[in-house]
Write an enzyme that holds these catalytic residues in place. Structure first.
Site: not given
Ligand code: NAD
Length: 267
Positions: A149, A162
């Site tokens: 991130s 985080y």
């Molecule tokens: P999201 O909530 O849409 O997806 C998260 C996924 O992780 C889901 O499929 C969920 O079921 C799975 N998950 C969560 N806990 C779990 C567990 N204990 N076991 C198995 N699966 C689990 O979120 P996203 O925004 O798509 O995030 C994906 C990645 O991107 C994350 O690592 C997040 O930190 C990172 N990220 C997101 C953003 C953003 O702005 N959305 C920015 C930077 C980084």
């Protein structure tokens, strides 16, 4: 000169964690579209997950293995990785994407939430990496991509767990890159800014509620004001970067943390 010839991408098997939603699901679609067979996990409604998997298979003529592995449970991660290798006989790309967020001042941060955020965002990536590397070493090629991130590079208040997890993930990326370089495996981090997924939609709702503003105002004035482009990063853009990092053209890129954040960390 960098050659971005997508047809030259070596196809194989990609394991993507947290692929039932948001960025992970977008990556699953993009990798399937390039012909990768998939091993995915993530939470959600089982009928909906089954529908997603079958659609990926029929749309792209690939195989999809779904695991219900909870990334906080070591034995379930072990089964997920070993089932993947047994099913497909190889493992080419691992994308550590599953993540959770919790927002609170550090002195009020619930200790169970701290453990959860570190476990899903950081420790799970250690486990998938240690379990996948022997197979990749055997193949003489592999790609590990950690979805960190902007918070893997800089901090924001109230996100101690985080930010710590994502900085840790960038550190893990560098160490794995050094250890794996000599046997053809690269390890890189992708550091997105704001992407409109359920993880961020929850934060927008909370900010709007706490500040008594609409979600539109919270989005424009509290979320996107950090991103000079004033636009969300698109899931497909992150998937395109992951596909490039998985290609042969990216064989010399390892130990890097790629920002894709609309200029956020250029401040
Ligand atoms: P999201 O909530 O849409 O997806 C998260 C996924 O992780 C889901 O499929 C969920 O079921 C799975 N998950 C969560 N806990 C779990 C567990 N204990 N076991 C198995 N699966 C689990 O979120 P996203 O925004 O798509 O995030 C994906 C990645 O991107 C994350 O690592 C997040 O930190 C990172 N990220 C997101 C953003 C953003 O702005 N959305 C920015 C930077 C980084």
């Amino acid at each position: 000169m960098v050659k971005l010839d997508n047809d030259a991408i070596t196809k194989g098997v990609a394991l993507i964690t947290g692929a039932t939603s948001g960025i992970g699901l977008g990556m699953a679609r993009s990798f399937a579209a390039k012909g990768y067979d998939l091993a995915i996990n993530g939470f959600g409604d089982s009928i909906e997950i089954d529908r997603i998997c079958r659609k990926l298979e029929t749309d792209h003529q690939v195989k999809v293995l779904y695991s219900s592995a909870d990334m906080t449970k070591v034995s379930e991660i072990e089964t997920f990785v070993s089932d993947t290798i047994t099913t497909f006989g190889r493992l080419d790309v691992v994308i550590n994407n599953a993540g959770v967020q919790y927002v609170s001042p550090v002195d009020e941060f619930p200790t169970d939430k701290w453990d959860l955020v570190i476990s899903v965002n950081l420790t799970a990536a250690f486990h998938t990496t240690r379990l996948s590397l022997p197979q990749m070493r055997k193949q003489g090629r592999g790609r590990i991509i950690n979805v960190a991130s902007a918070h893997g590079l800089i901090a924001s208040p109230n996100k101690s767990a985080y930010v710590a997890a994502k900085h840790g993930l960038v550190g893990l990326t560098k160490t794995v890159a050094l250890e794996a370089a000599e046997f053809g495996v690269t390890c890189n981090a992708i550091c997105p800014g704001w992407v409109k997924t359920p993880l961020v939609e929850t934060q927008i709702e909370t900010l709007a509620r706490e500040h008594g503003v609409t979600q539109d105002v919270a989005t424009k004035e509290m979320i996107l004001q950090r991103q000079p482009t004033r636009e969300f990063v698109q899931v497909d853009q992150i998937a395109a970067l992951a596909l490039f990092l998985s290609s042969d053209d990216a064989s010399s890129i390892t130990g890097s943390a790629y920002s894709i954040d609309g200029g956020w960390t250029a401040h």
